[in-house]
Write an enzyme that holds these catalytic residues in place. Sequence first.
Site, PDB file in Angstrom:
ATOM      1  N   ASN A   9       0.838  -1.202   0.000  1.00 11.20           N
ATOM      2  CA  ASN A   9       0.000   0.000   0.000  1.00 11.20           C
ATOM      3  C   ASN A   9       0.870   1.248   0.000  1.00 11.20           C
ATOM      4  O   ASN A   9       0.835   2.042   0.924  1.00 11.20           O
ATOM      5  CB  ASN A   9      -0.891   0.010   1.254  1.00 11.20           C
ATOM      6  CG  ASN A   9      -2.203  -0.688   1.005  1.00 11.20           C
ATOM      7  OD1 ASN A   9      -2.613  -0.887  -0.136  1.00 11.20           O
ATOM      8  ND2 ASN A   9      -2.865  -1.072   2.081  1.00 11.20           N
ATOM      9  N   LYS A  50      -5.918   2.540  -5.879  1.00 11.63           N
ATOM     10  CA  LYS A  50      -6.048   1.697  -4.674  1.00 11.63           C
ATOM     11  C   LYS A  50      -6.354   2.581  -3.454  1.00 11.63           C
ATOM     12  O   LYS A  50      -7.168   2.230  -2.603  1.00 11.63           O
ATOM     13  CB  LYS A  50      -4.749   0.899  -4.459  1.00 11.63           C
ATOM     14  CG  LYS A  50      -4.669   0.142  -3.130  1.00 11.63           C
ATOM     15  CD  LYS A  50      -5.756  -0.914  -3.019  1.00 11.63           C
ATOM     16  CE  LYS A  50      -5.613  -1.954  -1.944  1.00 11.63           C
ATOM     17  NZ  LYS A  50      -5.269  -1.627  -0.616  1.00 11.63           N
ATOM     18  N   SER A 108      -6.050  -5.663  -3.428  1.00 11.91           N
ATOM     19  CA  SER A 108      -7.094  -5.499  -2.428  1.00 11.91           C
ATOM     20  C   SER A 108      -7.792  -6.825  -2.133  1.00 11.91           C
ATOM     21  O   SER A 108      -7.845  -7.704  -2.978  1.00 11.91           O
ATOM     22  CB  SER A 108      -8.124  -4.490  -2.928  1.00 11.91           C
ATOM     23  OG  SER A 108      -9.045  -4.244  -1.909  1.00 11.91           O
ATOM     24  N   GLY A 114      -7.360  -8.301   1.141  1.00 14.27           N
ATOM     25  CA  GLY A 114      -6.753  -8.896   2.328  1.00 14.27           C
ATOM     26  C   GLY A 114      -6.270 -10.312   2.070  1.00 14.27           C
ATOM     27  O   GLY A 114      -5.995 -10.704   0.929  1.00 14.27           O
ATOM     28  N   GLU A 142     -13.986   2.802   0.807  1.00 15.37           N
ATOM     29  CA  GLU A 142     -14.288   1.788   1.833  1.00 15.37           C
ATOM     30  C   GLU A 142     -14.537   2.477   3.199  1.00 15.37           C
ATOM     31  O   GLU A 142     -15.478   2.123   3.909  1.00 15.37           O
ATOM     32  CB  GLU A 142     -13.092   0.838   1.899  1.00 15.37           C
ATOM     33  CG  GLU A 142     -13.154  -0.258   2.907  1.00 15.37           C
ATOM     34  CD  GLU A 142     -11.828  -1.055   2.898  1.00 15.37           C
ATOM     35  OE1 GLU A 142     -11.359  -1.449   1.816  1.00 15.37           O
ATOM     36  OE2 GLU A 142     -11.264  -1.237   3.993  1.00 15.37           O
ATOM     37  N   HIS A 160      -9.900   3.471  -3.622  1.00 14.57           N
ATOM     38  CA  HIS A 160     -10.689   2.314  -3.196  1.00 14.57           C
ATOM     39  C   HIS A 160     -10.786   2.259  -1.669  1.00 14.57           C
ATOM     40  O   HIS A 160     -11.859   2.129  -1.091  1.00 14.57           O
ATOM     41  CB  HIS A 160     -10.073   1.017  -3.735  1.00 14.57           C
ATOM     42  CG  HIS A 160     -10.546  -0.207  -3.012  1.00 14.57           C
ATOM     43  ND1 HIS A 160     -10.009  -0.592  -1.793  1.00 14.57           N
ATOM     44  CD2 HIS A 160     -11.523  -1.103  -3.290  1.00 14.57           C
ATOM     45  CE1 HIS A 160     -10.644  -1.669  -1.372  1.00 14.57           C
ATOM     46  NE2 HIS A 160     -11.558  -2.006  -2.266  1.00 14.57           N
ATOM     47  N   ASN A 161      -9.627   2.359  -1.017  1.00 19.21           N
ATOM     48  CA  ASN A 161      -9.619   2.265   0.451  1.00 19.21           C
ATOM     49  C   ASN A 161     -10.421   3.404   1.072  1.00 19.21           C
ATOM     50  O   ASN A 161     -11.119   3.208   2.081  1.00 19.21           O
ATOM     51  CB  ASN A 161      -8.184   2.312   0.980  1.00 19.21           C
ATOM     52  CG  ASN A 161      -7.447   1.019   0.746  1.00 19.21           C
ATOM     53  OD1 ASN A 161      -7.816   0.240  -0.129  1.00 19.21           O
ATOM     54  ND2 ASN A 161      -6.405   0.773   1.505  1.00 19.21           N
TER      55      ASN A 161
END
Length: 484
Positions: free
Chosen positions: A104, A185, A130, A132, A192, A188-189
């Site tokens: 990340n 990314k 992504s 996990g 989230e 995206h996070n």
Amino acid sequence: MEKKGDIAVIGLAVMGQNLILNMNDHGYTVVAHNRTVSKVDEFLDNAAKGTKVIGAHSIEETVGLLKMPRKIMLMVKAGEAVDQGIEKLLPHLSPGDCIIDGGNSHFTDTIRRTTCLEEKGFLYIGTGVSGGEEGARRGPSMMPGGSPRAWPLVKDIFRAIAARTPDGVPCCDWVGDNGAGHYVKMAHNAIEYGDMQIICEAYHLMKQGLGLTSRRMHAVFSRWNKTELDSYLIEITADILAYRDDDGKALVEKILDKAGQKGTGKWFSVNSLDLGIPVTLIAEAVYARCLSALKDERVAAAKVLAGPHAKITGDAAAFVEDIRRALLASKIVSYAQGFMCMREAAREYHWTLDYGNIAMLWRSGCIIRSVFLERIKAAYDRNPGLSSLLLDDYFRALIDKCQKSWRRVVMTAVRMGVPLPAFSSALAFYDGYRSEKLPANLLQAQRDYFGAHTYRRLDAPADKIFHTNWTGRGGEVASGTYTV
Ligand code: NBP
């Protein structure tokens, strides 16, 4: 002849190990290395036992075991560890070899590293991974960016191991130059963060305002998961609410209400301020975590600060539907803001981003996977130049359908004293965005009054700048105009 690996992965923590096993499942020969070398043998003796994975006990051995051009993926802690990994690899590589950072990393680091490696004749990829542990093992969503010439080298491996949409399309595609993959990314996070916060606000209002039990809320979220809200996060929320501790009580109610964070939501919020894009819901989601972390202060303040503690009366089922609609409308605003910010980032950092495609990269394998993302893809298919998702016919109609409920929920929560920072900031953004006129005329007058910052007039050409000596005491000299 010694067997050569297709790719190396350096970093055998949870993500690295699972990605290697995933690559192995898809027929690739992976060379595995880790800074603490004992972990290489531990991995080979346990999780990787019986696989084609080749252990390497030094950087030199790792590089020597690879087919040319070499592909070496770093799955280490973001930050200095990546720079150190690159430094150690460089003396052993040949021009055309490719280093991939799957952690990340901050996108600005990836921009810097791509430039630096390309200048030396190497290729570089910064890829978001992504989903996990489970995603890494069974199929992550992957967002690679960097040196465009590197994509053909890793495309087959990445697309083989990635998650797939329900139609079978891999959730992995080239995002863009240098830091574009890591930027997406980060987006995206951050989205989230927003999704999690609006779910938490719905839960808070149902619990505190309506007095619903976790059992009832489990049923509500399960039902919502069969609507437009169908998503992984709604599904796991329903599961969490059903989960009982050893004494039969809901475990969620025993968890300390202090949220942690690892920084990507903050990074995105800071970047949105740099770009001048109001990503208000995500920023509120980050601040909500910060406020939750002030537990001791809140406990003390709760004893002395007054406010309403009323319960919502009336038709509970109708109000639950209002909350669902408020959540949906807020979610639309959150994604609209996130995509606005990506559009501005593309302009600022000179990327060509395909927004519909990005939505589909997130369709499976990652935390924000949802049916909703297909609607975003459809909106960008209808109009690739769409300036805001709020202007798309589908989302406009949906917000219209939800609007009365959304306003009712925010008003009720304000009356009840239940904080809904994300729901209410999303509504304020919506009302601001649809306002032809905002009070910034007064603001500009204030700036000109105290700082001679100048203003433009509605009744004069747009490039003409004015300054008024508001008090008769000031001078006629205006301040320079610049944007911070
Ligand atoms: P961690 O982020 O916990 O990092 C541990 C790995 O980094 C170990 O292999 C460790 O080696 C190595 N490492 C460190 Br720490 N410093 C190093 C250095 N200076 N040089 C070389 N290696 C070093 O692992 P992770 O949770 O598997 O995550 C890997 C990356 O993927 C991170 O960037 C993370 O943010 C990202 N990510 C994680 C998740 C997740 O769910 N965990 C999801 C998506 C992305 P050692 O064994 O010698 O200490």
